[in-house]
Design a protein around this motif. Structure first.
Motif, mmCIF file in Angstrom:
data_model
loop_
_atom_site.group_PDB
_atom_site.id
_atom_site.type_symbol
_atom_site.label_atom_id
_atom_site.label_comp_id
_atom_site.label_asym_id
_atom_site.label_seq_id
_atom_site.Cartn_x
_atom_site.Cartn_y
_atom_site.Cartn_z
ATOM 1 N N ALA A 13 -7.390 -57.634 -4.858
ATOM 2 C CA ALA A 13 -8.738 -57.864 -5.363
ATOM 3 C C ALA A 13 -8.891 -57.343 -6.779
ATOM 4 C CB ALA A 13 -9.755 -57.196 -4.447
ATOM 5 N N PHE A 67 -13.557 -52.461 -5.109
ATOM 6 C CA PHE A 67 -12.907 -52.816 -3.853
ATOM 7 C C PHE A 67 -13.221 -51.817 -2.736
ATOM 8 C CE2 PHE A 67 -9.857 -54.864 -1.228
ATOM 9 C CZ PHE A 67 -9.116 -53.892 -0.591
ATOM 10 N N ALA A 127 -14.343 -60.761 1.153
ATOM 11 C CA ALA A 127 -14.935 -59.461 0.861
ATOM 12 C C ALA A 127 -16.420 -59.463 1.186
ATOM 13 C CB ALA A 127 -14.717 -59.101 -0.603
ATOM 14 N N ASN A 146 -6.295 -51.620 -4.494
ATOM 15 C CA ASN A 146 -7.240 -52.744 -4.370
ATOM 16 C C ASN A 146 -6.649 -53.885 -3.549
ATOM 17 O OD1 ASN A 146 -8.945 -51.265 -5.973
ATOM 18 N ND2 ASN A 146 -8.915 -52.647 -7.708
#
Length: 123
Positions: free
Chosen positions: A23, A28, A97, A76
């Motif tokens: 990410a 994150f 997410a 991340n």
């Protein structure tokens, strides 16, 4: 925001794969993360979820005991370790997410989606 899923491939039944989702462009460590999959002609379905800290996880019944979701907030990245793969696990796998920091089985709750990585399992 970008979620870059990778690690898919062609394997035989019984083999293992580890998917990664890197990410960027978001905090994150504040996001819950989910893995979903979509097989041809089928709806996208929840596979596994993990909360922001990694302290809570959840799996769909058909993958319990075979798949493990984990995350490394320093990198991340969220992972999906898939063991004992079955032909019915074949699909495009997506990471997503959730800004609430939790996971959910509901697709619409997720704010961002990766592009997907293809997993093919031969019998």
């Amino acid at each position: 925001v970008q979620l870059q899923a990778s690690g898919g491939g062609l394997v035989q039944a019984g083999d293992s794969l580890r998917l990664s989702c890197a990410a960027s462009g978001l905090t994150f460590s504040s996001y819950g993360m989910g893995w979903f999959r979509q097989a041809p002609g089928k709806e996208r379905e929840f596979v596994a979820g993990i909360n922001w800290s990694g302290g809570s996880t959840y799996y769909r019944d058909s993958v319990k005991g075979r798949f493990t979701i984990s995350r490394d907030n320093a990198k991340n990245t969220v992972y999906l370790q898939m063991n004992s793969l079955k032909p019915e696990d074949a699909a495009v796998y997506y990471c997503a997410a959730d800004a609430t920091g939790r996971y959910t089985v509901q697709l619409r709750r997720y704010n961002y989606w990766g592009q997907g990585t293809l997993v093919t399992v031969s019998s």
